[in-house]
Enzyme design. Structure first.
Site, PDB file in Angstrom:
ATOM      1  N   GLY A  33      36.167  17.715  73.160  1.00 39.02           N
ATOM      2  CA  GLY A  33      34.967  18.542  73.235  1.00 39.02           C
ATOM      3  C   GLY A  33      34.196  18.225  74.498  1.00 39.02           C
ATOM      4  N   LEU A  34      33.152  18.967  74.731  1.00 37.36           N
ATOM      5  CA  LEU A  34      32.333  18.790  75.923  1.00 37.36           C
ATOM      6  C   LEU A  34      31.612  17.451  75.920  1.00 37.36           C
ATOM      7  CD1 LEU A  34      30.697  22.341  76.098  1.00 37.36           C
ATOM      8  CD2 LEU A  34      32.494  21.463  77.620  1.00 37.36           C
ATOM      9  N   SER A  35      31.227  16.998  77.093  1.00 33.40           N
ATOM     10  CA  SER A  35      30.394  15.807  77.199  1.00 33.40           C
ATOM     11  C   SER A  35      29.074  16.062  76.484  1.00 33.40           C
ATOM     12  CB  SER A  35      30.134  15.484  78.680  1.00 33.40           C
ATOM     13  OG  SER A  35      29.284  14.374  78.810  1.00 33.40           O
ATOM     14  N   GLY A  36      28.673  15.130  75.619  1.00 37.94           N
ATOM     15  CA  GLY A  36      27.432  15.288  74.872  1.00 37.94           C
ATOM     16  C   GLY A  36      27.607  15.976  73.533  1.00 37.94           C
ATOM     17  N   SER A  37      28.840  16.331  73.185  1.00 37.27           N
ATOM     18  CA  SER A  37      29.067  17.030  71.905  1.00 37.27           C
ATOM     19  C   SER A  37      29.009  16.086  70.713  1.00 37.27           C
ATOM     20  CB  SER A  37      30.416  17.758  71.931  1.00 37.27           C
ATOM     21  OG  SER A  37      31.478  16.835  72.125  1.00 37.27           O
ATOM     22  N   LYS A  39      31.393  13.262  70.421  1.00 36.16           N
ATOM     23  CA  LYS A  39      32.722  12.681  70.182  1.00 36.16           C
ATOM     24  C   LYS A  39      32.676  11.171  69.985  1.00 36.16           C
ATOM     25  CE  LYS A  39      34.444  14.028  74.089  1.00 36.16           C
ATOM     26  NZ  LYS A  39      33.200  14.594  74.636  1.00 36.16           N
ATOM     27  N   SER A 107      39.131  15.729  77.448  1.00 31.98           N
ATOM     28  CA  SER A 107      40.488  16.320  77.517  1.00 31.98           C
ATOM     29  C   SER A 107      40.420  17.840  77.514  1.00 31.98           C
ATOM     30  CB  SER A 107      41.361  15.793  76.370  1.00 31.98           C
ATOM     31  OG  SER A 107      40.724  15.824  75.121  1.00 31.98           O
TER      32      SER A 107
END
Length: 198
Positions: A33-37, A39, A107
């Site tokens: 997922g996006l940065s800040g999502s 994860k 990724s």
């Protein structure tokens, strides 16, 4: 592969032996997922919950990997591919040791994630899309990356001038803009139970 390197397949302890000892399956939960999502937070919460249950786990977090194993890689396309490839190889070794690996990496490209998936047996890889609109990720901005992007400090940043390709056939989607991190964690652990990993 170098023709002078010979794979050692004569180990006296198999992956199945580790499964019996640990009393659980081994495989990879690949959070993308996006940065800040969310994860990394989700990965460590899963790790804590499974640890309390006596499950052998390990977190492969993008930031930690970038500081050690992959500190020689940049953020160009080829280096990003190599980053994912190396993490996939590390995850494979851990899975062979009977460990449930929780990998948290942006990724962004499907082809890279699919290449990692193909390193594993069919039931050993679970792709979880940590879905969150980029607007919400930018509001959170836990590492200050989006501020740097807005100032032109990070080129080829995923979601801005570099694309993110969400999974098309992943095993689960969690929506961190709509549910709490704890709820996302519970849904992922439920998936592990349904797949009979734990």
């Amino acid at each position: 592969m170098n023709s002078n390197i010979i794979r050692q397949d004569t180990t006296s302890i198999s992956k199945i032996d580790y499964h019996r000892k640990n009393q659980h399956f081994s495989g990879v939960v690949w959070l993308t997922g996006l940065s800040g999502s969310g994860k990394s937070t989700i990965a460590h919460l899963i790790n804590q919950k499974l640890y309390k249950q006596g499950v052998q786990t390990y977190v492969l977090d993008e930031d930690d990997i970038r500081q050690g194993l992959n500190n020689d890689l940049g953020y160009g396309e080829r280096d990003r591919q190599e980053n994912i490839r190396r993490v996939g190889e590390a995850a494979k070794l851990l899975v062979d040791s009977g460990t449930i690996v929780i990998a948290a990496l942006t990724s962004p490209f499907r082809s890279d994630r699919n290449q990692v998936r193909h390193k594993f047996e069919e039931d050993e890889f679970l792709e979880v899309f940590v879905s969150c609109p980029i607007e919400d990720c930018e509001k959170r901005d836990p590492k200050g990356l989006y501020k740097k992007v807005r100032k032109g400090g990070i080129p080829s940043f995923t979601g801005f001038d570099s694309p993110y390709e969400p999974p098309l056939t992943g095993e689960l989607v969690v929506h961190t803009d709509q549910e709490s991190e704890e709820m996302s964690v519970e849904r992922i652990i439920r998936l592990l139970q349904e797949k009979h990993w734990i």
